[in-house]
Structures are given as C-alpha cells and as structure tokens.
Design a protein around this motif. Structure first.
Motif: not given
Ligand SMILES: [Zn+2]
Lengths: 987, 90
Positions: A600-608, A746-748, A788-794, A812-818
């Motif tokens: 989520l590094h790039d997600w965080a960076a683009k959010n300032g 590193d997988q999640w 149903g498009k993505l599986k995750g853990l909650l 790999g889906f981290g940024e788009s989910v965030a």
C-alpha cells in the motif's frame, strides 16, 4: 641528468611510451613500467619524507613491502592515498603526488632531524606530551597531526564499483613465482580445479627479474611458457592483481582483485575491485621471501635500495641505479646483483660481504671485501658516500647508490592468521611457518628453501602431496634446469653493525631506529609486544614487513638471547591494506540495506503520506492536508476522525504467519501463555507469547480460519524473530507435532478500517453480512469482496478501541482495494491515518507495544495476569514465570499518567517520583514508556511502568526529566483513557 | 567461527546464512522442577573443545541444526537436524 634507463633489455615495451607527472613535473616511462621504475628511470629516487623526522626517502623495494614510496594517485573521488609506487602500474597521464611534506618535497619545514629529534625518542608519545593535560587536544595533537601522517583520503564519493564473490577449488596456490607456477601446473595437468592468485598484474614474480636461464630460456620466457599452458587449462583459474590477504577458518582465503588498471577521469562507474572468498580443499602458500634490510647509519637515504629490488629494476625494467654502486651483503644474493650490474655497465665500487669465510665464486671485476661492513651512508637527498668499516678502520667510498641484503625472511603471514605462532629456525636464520597446519602447506622460499630449482622441486612435491590427500596422482613432471644462479643459502644473520655513527633505521615507515629499540629494552619493554608498542616498530601500514625480524634480532641481541626467545608479534589479516570500497562491496548508498515497501506504499504516497523508516520498512506516519501547519495538526485530525467517523490505515507490515497442520492448535497452545486449544473456527484471539524465562516476548492476534489453518500476526519489528522462534519450537522442542509454518507477510496487503462508521464503509465491498450478530467482535473469516470478484480475510479486531476491522487482500490488489475503500467511505467521512495517529489511538486505549513489552515485563506487570492460563501443563515460559521475584508486589505495573495542568507536558523516558520527593535513584518509582498528545483527553497522556502502579490510581506524582530539568506535577490514572467498559468494540 | 557450515539439507554454506542460538541442550520436562528449569534457561558450560550448538539455517532451508563446533579450533565435527536432539552425537 644521468642516463638511468638502459638502452636495451627489460620487459618494458619501448614502442609504447607513456607520459606522467610527479608533483606536477612531467616525466616519461614505458608500458610495463611501475610508477617506481619510471620514477627511477627519470632519476627521481627521492619520493617522500619520513613519518616522524621528515627525512628524505627513496624507493627501497620493488614490491608489496615498500615502506617509503607512498604517493597519492588519481583525482577527486578516484584519488588513492598511500599508493605504493612499486605496485602501481604506469599509465598514460598518471598524476602522482608525494605525501607527508609541507610546503613541498624539496623544502620541508618539518625536517627536524637535528632540532627536535631528542624529543622524538622511543615512547615519546608517552613521555613528551603528558603535561599539561589540556595541551593534548589543543596543541600537541593538531601539531603532530600536521607534521606526521600519510596521505589524505578524499572527501568525495568513490564513483567506482566493487563486488564480492565466492570461489571453490581443490587447490589454491598463492603466489605465481617459480614455486607457485610449477605447483599450479602440476595440479592443473592432473585435472583438478586450481585457482592461482598473485598480487601482481604480471605473473612470474621474481622470474621476471632473474638473469638466470631456466631450461635453456631466459627466466621470464620460461615463466611465460608456464603461464601460457596454465591459461589453456580449463580447470585452472588465474587471478592476476589479486592479493591473498587472509586465511580463515574452514580453509577459506580472503583475496582482493583489482579488476581495472587505470580508470580515466571521464569514465562512468567502473568495476575496480572484487573481494573474493576462496574455499579451498588444499592450499599452497608460495609467497616467496622478503629480503631484509641491513641496519647501518643512513640506510634510509635515497639511493640505498634492497639488493633484489635493484636487480629487479635493472633486469626487468632496464633501469640502472646510478653510475657507481656499493653492494653490502650477508649472503650470495649480493653477488648476483653485482654480476648483473657489471654486465649492464654499472661500476660496482665493492661487494662488501660481512662474512669472513664466504665461499662464493664471483666472476666479475668488482673488488670483493670479506669481513667488511658499511657502517654509515652519507648524503642528503641522495647518497654520496659510504663508510666501509673493516677491522676498526674506515675507508670512504664515493658512490651514488647502495644495495643491501641482510638475508631473507619467508613470507609466512597468511599461515599465521589462524593463531599459529611462527617459529625461529637457526638453520634458516629466519622465522618459519607454524607446525601442524591443516590443508595449508608452504612451498619454495616461503618455506625457507633457496634456489630456483629447489623451489620448483618443492612446488612439485607439495602439489603432489596435496593432491594425494584428495586421492589424485599428479603426472610426472621434470624439475627445470637452472643455469648461472647465485643461490643465496641462509647465512648467519647480521643484526647490529659495528662502527655505526648516525641513525640506523629499522622501521622505515614509522621512523624507528636502532637506538629506539635499545632504549625500549633498557627501560624494561623487552618483550616484543611491548617494544613494538613503545617504539611503534611494525605498526605502520606496512605492518613491519621489512622491520619486524630485524627488530626482533636486535632485541634478542641486546638481551643476549635467541630470536626464538623474543618471539614475534601476532600476524593478523590484512596482509596489505584493503580499501573500504572493496570490503563494503555493493552495500553502500541506496544499496546499503534493502528497502521494504508495503503493497500500500504507493496508495499512501498518493494520499499525501509522510514516511518514516522503521527497520527496513517505510511506514506512513501521517497524511498532511494543505492548510495544516505541522504534523501534530494532521495527527490530531486523523485521531478525531477515527473516533467520530472512520479511518483507514496501512498495517501490511505486521508480521503474518500461516500455521497449518493437524496439531496446529496444540502447537499454538504451547507457544502462547493463554489458551488456544478451544479457539473456534472463524474467531480471532489476542495472544501473549512469553520467552522461556517468563518475560513477555511478543503479542498479536491469531485467527482460526479452518480446523487446521491459523493466521498469526506479530508486531512489525518481531516478525522475523517470532517465525524463527516458532520454527525452533516446532523443529526442536516438539518435532512430533504435525505443524507447518510459512511467513505470508509479503503475500497480503492489510488495512485497518476503524471508527464507528467502519462497518458501513466495509459493507459496501464485503459480500457477507457484517451485522454485529453475523460478524461480531473477534470474528475472523475468509470473505469474498466486490460480488465475488476477490477473496480476502476479514478480522474484527481493534487496536484503537473503536469498532474496527482489518481487511487483508492479496498484495497485488492492495492499492485498488484501498482506493475502493476510500471511494465508498467518502460519504462516511473516511480519511487515511498513519502510524502516529495509530499510536495515539492505542495509548488512549491503554494498549501496550514493545515500549512496554521491553523484555523486563511479565504479563502481570502489563495488567494481563488473567490471560495466563493456569490450566495448561506446559507452555513456553510457564515454569520460570512462577519464580518468586516475578510476582513480587513491588514490581512496576502499567498505569496511565496525566499532567495536573493540561497545558503542561512530559515525554517518554521521564521518571516518576512521589509528589514532593527529590530526584534520586532511591526515590525512583518508574518511568513513562509511551506518551502523546491526546485530542480526546485534551492534554498529553502517558503510559508508565510504576511500582505497584495498579493500586495507585489517583495518586499525585512528579514527572522528572533530568535531561531537560523539567518537573511536571501529574496524576496516576487507569491506563485506559477511552471507553473503559469496551462498549465501542462490541457496538 | 568457521567460514562454512555444513547443513545436512543444503550442503556446505557460508556462515552468514546461519544464526546461532547457543548450547543445544534439551528442554526439561514440565515437571522437572525449579532447579532443572533454572539450569536450562540460565546455566551454560563453557567448554574448551567440542560443543553442541543450535544453529538456524535462516537464509537457507530454515531448519534448526545441531552443530558440533570446537571452541578452540573452530573446526566443525558434525551437523545434524535438531529434530534428532534426543539421539546421541554421531
Ligand atoms: Zn539448510
């Protein structure tokens, strides 16, 4: 100028002239020259000033032991101080600068020989500059530093590249003289993997300087033939310009290879050095022998040279030492030089042999003096005259060059790097390698053997022995025939020379002379290790390669004992200096250590986000908004927004371990202090892990996702440690349990979504019903997202004390989910928050971190006594936790702290005192472990470990910060500042 | 320390890949008593000569090993998987 360069001969390429400068003065040389040979060819014998007395110094040797001819070569970040001119290959445009002189080489104000030298005797560091103490830093040290010293390192970054490699071989041969070449060839022909290294760029060592003929060819041609065959053998690896610098455990050798000669100033980054570790089944040290100087007065005047070096300059580089030379020798090697000098047309004034009974047959014209000595050489910047002392009478000889040979010391350094002590041999008049070496043997003159043929035979024999140990027979090989050799058999060593009147140097580089050693012995420093430190003999960058044996001999003589009784100092790596660049390899600058970035590094960076380094990770600290004046303003906003609406925080760097196996539950039950056996599928539990000594090791949550599948989180800093610990438990303590561990950090991509509106936010993207009944506090499940498009853990877990979740999705889906969470959360007022806000939220809730779990706290200290299972027969830490001292009533306990005046503050690390107690060790009650500004409380708050703290809520205390001289009145309170009955968690 | 450590699973590997934990002594039984536990956690021999140590092949197979190392010469005499702790040194 005298014609130093001979008209013909040598291994230089006269068709390739090279221009270079010395102290700005233009000079000429040839391809094949070293800087030293080129300087000599230009009549520049005087190349530096000595360390202490600033005496003029010349080129003494032709090899690695050179103590005098140290120059700075190159410019800017590529400048190399203390370069030995004898080891530096000449290249077009080389710029060499002399060192240790001011303002110039010729006129040096520090030439204090006659003036200050009485103050510079042995031990002068200890005697002269003792008083007054304050003078040391302000006066003495700056002056000494200016006057003494070597070249200066550049402050510029080295632009070039270095790397590190391993090599493995059956036989490593160090040194490519006749011994090493023959040994390597013999083993190479037998088909074994051979590595041959030599510190010089040209292989052959002294064969390149020999005038003897071998197998009917010039020695250098013979060497070339051997090298050519070695190069053709695919199983032989020749490493030129590679210095073996150390011998280590497991028969691993350290070596540094200079991979590029000269790098032009305009070149981009170039690979210049390679650090090798060579794992060898067997090794042969064929490092030759070092010729010993003779300790006569003025033996350091430019123009006085080692005999073998003079012969090398004459034969290999076609440089004559001058027009008239005196040769002073204790052995036959001086005659070999004299013969070559005469053949080259140099007048030999005399061969002065200290032996009365020398049996050598000399065929030249030179006058032979038996039982004679040079007692003193005279001259300033060049030698002019020597005193020939014989039976008490002195005869003056006018000469312009002097050669000296005091016998040979085998180069045994590497053989002593693993603790073995050299042993003195009267028969060899030298120190030999220790007995009882494994997998390393010495051969040739490194083993004290004299003569080319004998060295070759020794190389053959040792290669055969080494390979026989490996079960291989070497094919027969003839010992080469050597003609016209003066073979310098060992002779009685000559330590002190009669009739000496002036300073006779032992250690040229550190300016230690004969009288210094006498003084050291007289003042009681007669052990060689003491004398070394008292006089500094052998402590310069050449580590006493030329001086140590003479020093030992002189000390032995002064004490009337054998050198065997004086012993030697310890040999340690490195054999010659190795640059920091080579040792660092690629680990510098951006490559100094790996960078770990969350998915989520790039997600965080683009959010300032502003990032902070924690270990290798870059974590988002806070997310500034344009109008905000400082980080605190951002953090306060983020905290309040989590409490009021919802926030999203990157927690991907938490350690994540997947645990599977039939016995996974039993395993967890044993590694955690609390019970795990009955954790239901679909549930998370906070777990407390102890060390075997009973103290808390780490905490985190572990969730049971299936009957035999668990998902554990650890604190970020302990992720690696916890996995290693679990592996230890699983593999070593309970190998019978069926349990498998894998790091999935590193997988999640994992994000915390916290705040009263977090359920509403997540319900937009999570397919399952998140109603409080359907997904209650501590629920933990595999979930599907986005229809149903993505599986995750909650996980419904909370660090902030609010209604909160942690959602893990494939990295790999981290940024788009965030992004999606931010998008759907917009209407709920979601904002990102960083680790600073996370920390404030957890302190407000009284949650501990490693600030509190500091290796000295047990569960009860942290208010977690009830978590420790009393029903379990065994778990890690159980048995030591029951120790008396760990349940002592006076132990520090977790407590909250608030200042009485909300406008005042305190910091972590400040100590707690009773209200009006003086700040003394006896009065210390504990200290603040965590503190922050709490926008919820409206003041600074803290967590602290205070004696009996749990029973002292409400007590007024003083917080003392000795570093800032602050005393802050404060009150001890419940460590949970928000929602003490945990209604929010279950909302 | 030895430059190379033989891993029973990976072969001879550079020591930088390993992390040492200390004496390879077995964990006492839960009911072994306070003295046994104190000894296990705190007391170590400091022998001159061969010594069994736990080494973790951290940057390799991630197995825990028992390495028999000479504290004087640094020679390594044996290395085996730590699951075999109950068995005698080969
Ligand atoms: Zn392994």
């Amino acid at each position: 100028m005298k014609p130093y360069r001979l008209a013909k001969g040598g291994l230089i390429d006269r068709k390739q002239p090279l221009s270079f400068t010395f102290d700005g003065k233009p000079m000429k040389g040839f391809s094949g020259d070293t800087l030293a040979s080129a300087l000599l060819a230009n009549g520049q014998q005087f190349v530096g000033r000595s360390f202490k007395y600033h005496r003029p110094r010349g080129i003494l040797t032709a090899g690695a032991a050179e103590p005098n001819a140290l120059v700075t070569v190159g410019q800017g970040g590529r400048s190399e101080p203390n370069t030995r001119a004898t080891m530096q290959e000449l290249y077009e445009g080389l710029e060499a600068i002399s060192q240790n002189r001011w303002p110039s080489l010729a006129y040096d104000v520090g030439a204090v020989d006659g003036l200050l030298s009485p103050f510079l005797s042995a031990g002068f560091y200890y005697k002269t500059f003792m008083w007054p103490a304050a003078f040391w830093e302000r006066v003495y040290e700056p002056i000494i530093r200016k006057a003494a010293g070597l070249g200066k390192a550049s402050y510029e970054t080295d632009p070039d590249l270095y790397e590190k490699c391993w090599a493995h071989c059956d036989l490593l041969v160090i040194g490519a003289g006749i011994t090493g070449l023959i040994a390597a060839l013999s083993a190479g022909r037998a088909g074994k993997r051979v590595v041959l290294i030599d510190e010089n760029a040209a292989l052959g060592a002294y064969l390149l300087s020999e005038s003897s003929r071998i197998d009917g060819q010039p020695a250098a041609t013979f060497a070339g033939t051997l090298v050519a065959e070695l190069e053709d053998l695919p199983n032989v690896d020749l490493k030129r310009a590679t210095t073996g610098f150390g011998w280590y455990d497991g028969n691993v050798f350290g070596a540094v290879e200079r991979t590029a000669g000269h790098v032009a100033a305009s070149s981009g980054p170039t690979l210049v050095g390679r650090l090798w570790r060579i794992a060898a089944k067997k090794a042969i040290l064929a490092t030759g022998a070092e010729e010993r100087p003779l300790v006569f007065g003025g033996n350091d005047i430019p123009g006085v040279t080692m005999a073998g070096a003079m012969r090398s300059y004459l034969n290999r580089f076609a440089v004559a030492p001058g027009a008239r030379t005196a040769v002073f020798t204790t052995n036959d090697s001086g005659y070999a030089l004299a013969a070559d000098l005469e053949a080259a047309g140099v007048d030999v004034a005399a061969v002065i042999d200290s032996r009365v009974d020398a049996s050598v047959v000399y065929g030249g014209k030179a006058r032979l003096v038996r039982g004679g000595y040079i007692s003193d050489a005279h001259g300033g910047k060049a030698v002019r005259r020597v005193d020939l002392w014989r039976e008490g009478r002195i005869e003056r000889l006018d000469v312009d060059s002097v050669a000296m040979s005091g016998g040979f010391s085998p180069v045994i350094h590497l053989a002593c790097h693993r603790g073995g002590r050299p042993r003195w041999s009267d028969a060899h008049a030298a120190f030999l390698a220790p007995n009882g070496l494994t997998d390393l043997v010495l051969a040739g003159s490194a083993a004290g053997i004299s003569g080319l043929a004998a060295c070759a035979a020794s190389g053959l024999a040792q290669a055969a022995a080494a390979l026989a140990d490996l079960g291989v027979t070497t094919p027969p090989m003839a010992v080469p025939k050597v003609e016209h050799e003066y073979s310098p058999q060992p002779t009685k060593p000559l330590w002190s020379i009669p009739g000496v009147k002036t300073k006779a140097f032992v250690d040229f580089q550190n300016d230690v002379h004969r009288q210094d050693l006498g003084l050291a012995v007289r003042e009681g420093y007669e052990h060689v290790e003491l004398a070394k430190r008292y006089t500094t003999n052998g402590m310069a960058t050449d580590q006493g390669k030329l001086s140590n044996v003479n020093a030992i001999g002189l000390i032995a003589e002064a004490r009337g004992v054998s050198p065997a009784d004086v012993g030697t100092t310890t040999f340690r790596p490195f054999y010659t200096p190795v640059s920091f660049g080579a040792l660092a390899g690629t680990s510098h600058g951006a490559q100094f250590q790996p960078v770990r970035k969350s998915p989520l590094h790039d997600w965080a960076a683009k959010n300032g986000a502003a990032f902070v380094e924690t270990g290798l990770w870059y974590r988002s600290s806070w997310f500034s908004r344009p109008a905000e004046k400082g980080w605190r303003e951002s953090v306060d906003r983020e905290v309040l927004n989590v409490r009021a609406n919802a926030g999203i925080c990157d927690v991907s760097m938490l350690g994540k371990i997947e645990i599977r196996g039939v016995d996974a539950a039993e395993f967890l039950n044993r590694v955690y202090a609390n019970a795990f056996l009955k954790l239901p599928v679909g549930k998370a539990r906070y777990g407390l892990m102890l060390r075997e000594d009973g103290f808390v090791y780490d905490d985190g949550t572990t969730s049971r996702l299936a009957e035999d599948r668990y998902f554990m989180t650890t604190t970020t800093a302990y992720a690696a440690g916890v996995l290693t610990h679990l592996e230890f438990c699983a593999q070593t303590l309970w190998p019978e349990l069926d349990v498998r561990l894998a790091s999935v950090t590193d997988q999640w991509a994992q994000m915390a979504v916290a705040g009263p509106k977090s359920r509403a936010v997540l319900q937009h993207i999570v397919d399952a019903d998140l109603d409080n009944l359907a997904f209650p506090f501590l629920a933990a499940q595999d979930v599907s997202l986005f229809d149903g498009k993505l599986k995750g853990l909650l996980f419904r877990i909370s660090f902030s004390g609010e209604l909160a979740y942690e959602l893990a999705v494939p990295a790999g889906f981290g940024e788009s989910v965030a992004d999606a969470v931010m998008e759907v959360g917009k209407v709920h007022g979601i904002q990102p928050y960083g680790v600073e806000a996370l920390n404030v939220l957890r302190i407000e809730k009284g949650h501990v971190t490693h600030n509190e779990i500091d290796g000295t706290t047990v569960p009860a200290d942290l208010g977690l006594a009830k978590m420790v299972s009393s029903g379990k027969r065994d778990f890690i830490g159980k048995h030591m936790l029951s120790r008396e001292g760990l349940s002592d009533r006076g132990r520090p306990q977790l407590v909250g702290v608030v200042p009485i005046d909300p406008a005042s503050s305190f910091r972590s690390g400040a100590h707690i005192l009773e209200k009006s107690a003086a700040p003394t060790l006896e009065n210390d009650q504990g200290y603040i472990t965590s503190s922050c500004y709490s926008p919820h409380v409206g003041s600074v708050i803290g967590l602290a470990l205070v004696k009996r703290g749990a029973a002292r809520h409400g007590e007024e205390v003083t917080v003392w910060n000795g570093l800032r001289s602050e005393l802050t009145p404060a009150r001890l309170v419940d460590p949970v500042f928000i929602d003490p009955v945990h209604e929010k968690l279950h909302a | 320390m030895a430059s190379l450590i033989p891993c029973p699973h990976c072969g001879s590997r550079p020591k930088e890949e390993f992390v040492v934990k200390g004496a390879a002594i077995p964990r006492p039984a839960p009911d072994a008593g306070a003295d046994a536990w104190f000894g296990y956690v705190y007391l170590r021999d400091n022998p001159r000569g061969p010594y069994d140590e736990f080494w973790h092949h951290t940057s390799g197979c991630r197995r825990w090993l028992i390495v028999t190392r000479d504290t004087v010469t640094h020679d390594i005499y044996a290395s085996r998987d730590a699951a075999k702790i109950g068995e005698a040194t080969p």
